[in-house]
Design an enzyme around this catalytic site. Structure first.
Site, PDB file in Angstrom:
ATOM      1  N   TYR A   1       0.853  -1.139  -0.070  1.00  0.00           N
ATOM      2  CA  TYR A   1      -0.072   0.001   0.168  1.00  0.00           C
ATOM      3  C   TYR A   1       1.025   1.230   0.113  1.00  0.00           C
ATOM      4  O   TYR A   1       0.577   2.363  -0.727  1.00  0.00           O
ATOM      5  CB  TYR A   1      -1.004  -0.127   1.093  1.00  0.00           C
ATOM      6  CG  TYR A   1      -1.586   0.912   1.629  1.00  0.00           C
ATOM      7  CD1 TYR A   1      -2.887   1.209   0.531  1.00  0.00           C
ATOM      8  CD2 TYR A   1      -1.632   1.974   2.418  1.00  0.00           C
ATOM      9  CE1 TYR A   1      -3.921   2.336   0.723  1.00  0.00           C
ATOM     10  CE2 TYR A   1      -2.733   3.193   2.759  1.00  0.00           C
ATOM     11  CZ  TYR A   1      -3.383   3.156   1.879  1.00  0.00           C
ATOM     12  OH  TYR A   1      -4.553   4.096   2.107  1.00  0.00           O
TER      13      TYR A   1
ATOM     14  N   LYS B   1       0.984   3.892  -2.908  1.00  0.00           N
ATOM     15  CA  LYS B   1       0.640   5.580  -2.626  1.00  0.00           C
ATOM     16  C   LYS B   1       1.922   6.532  -3.088  1.00  0.00           C
ATOM     17  O   LYS B   1       1.783   7.673  -3.310  1.00  0.00           O
ATOM     18  CB  LYS B   1       0.207   5.543  -1.299  1.00  0.00           C
ATOM     19  CG  LYS B   1      -1.211   4.937  -1.050  1.00  0.00           C
ATOM     20  CD  LYS B   1      -2.002   5.677  -1.888  1.00  0.00           C
ATOM     21  CE  LYS B   1      -3.682   5.190  -1.468  1.00  0.00           C
ATOM     22  NZ  LYS B   1      -4.739   5.963  -2.208  1.00  0.00           N
TER      23      LYS B   1
END
Ligand code: NAP
Length: 225
Positions: A146, A150
């Site tokens: 993640y 990002k």
């Protein structure tokens, strides 16, 4: 940017932040094309007078098709807010390959494709907002994929900013701290660690819409305190 009369596309509009941003843009007099993964989920959310378009952004052609569908609704597109995303938790070496693929598709490739299409389709004077997150500034363990997705989209947006400026389009990377939207409870894999109380989603949505209206160019995690 005077929001009245402008036309925005909001992805993730069935979600906690996307739905709030959609309602605030509508309240400010904008027209909104609100998109979510499924018609059923979109239909269950209060999105006022928004024009609803279901689109699963994991399909390679979906981002460009969605931008085109939004633009054809009014004939112009003044802004795109990318509020779609998923999260997963687990040790870097143990999260399974399919989960990593899904995370990178939804949180990196899909927004990257949306930004690329938006750069040619958003009108001069318009804006493209991508919500990455505080972890793009400070990666943390237990959610490495993640963090990578990002950080990747945050870097893409920053790198595209000068090119966008030449097209008279503002691209804004938004990096909110942890917010009480329930996202962690909808993780596609793994279980969230115990986290301190997050921000109020209404305050985060307010701050993002203020940044759009006030012509801000970047929204760091510290801008939410
Ligand atoms: N909450 C936080 O603490 C926090 C902090 C920093 C950044 N962010 C980021 O902010 C964004 C919004 O988060 P949120 O908290 O509002 O989460 P949320 O309530 O779970 O909303 C996520 C949205 O993304 C949509 N989505 C997921 N997979 C999709 C796909 N394959 N195709 C199209 N749409 C898809 C969901 O659609 P469905 O409703 O159909 O599932 C939903 O509308 C995310 O990018 C998140 O990473 C959140």
């Amino acid at each position: 940017m005077d929001l009245a009369g402008k036309h925005f596309l909001v992805t993730g509009a069935s979600g906690a932040l996307g739905s709030r941003i959609t309602r605030r843009l509508l309240d400010a007099g904008a027209t909104v094309t609100a998109s979510g993964r499924s018609e059923q989920t979109l239909a269950g959310v209060d999105l006022g007078s928004a024009h609803l378009v279901a689109s699963d952004l994991t399909h390679p052609a979906a981002p460009a098709d969605l931008i085109a569908a939004a633009k054809s609704h009014t004939g112009t597109l003044d802004g795109v807010v990318i509020a779609s995303g998923v999260v997963a938790f687990g040790p870097a070496a143990e999260v399974d390959d399919d989960t990593v693929d899904d995370l990178l598709l939804v949180d990196l490739l899909a927004p990257l494709r949306l930004v690329r299409s938006a750069l040619t389709e958003v009108a001069a004077g318009g804006v493209v907002v991508s919500i990455s997150g505080v972890i793009a500034e400070k990666p943390v363990g237990g959610m490495a994929a993640y963090c990578a997705a990002k950080a990747g989209i945050s870097a893409f947006v920053e790198a595209a900013r000068p090119e966008a400026r030449r097209r008279k389009v503002r691209v804004v990377d938004v990096r909110p701290p942890h917010t009480e939207t329930g996202l962690a409870g909808r993780a596609i894999a793994g279980t969230a660690p115990t986290m301190p109380d997050g921000l109020d989603p209404d305050a985060v949505a307010d701050r993002i819409v203020k940044a759009i209206a006030d012509d801000e160019k970047d929204l760091a995690s510290t801008d939410f305190s």
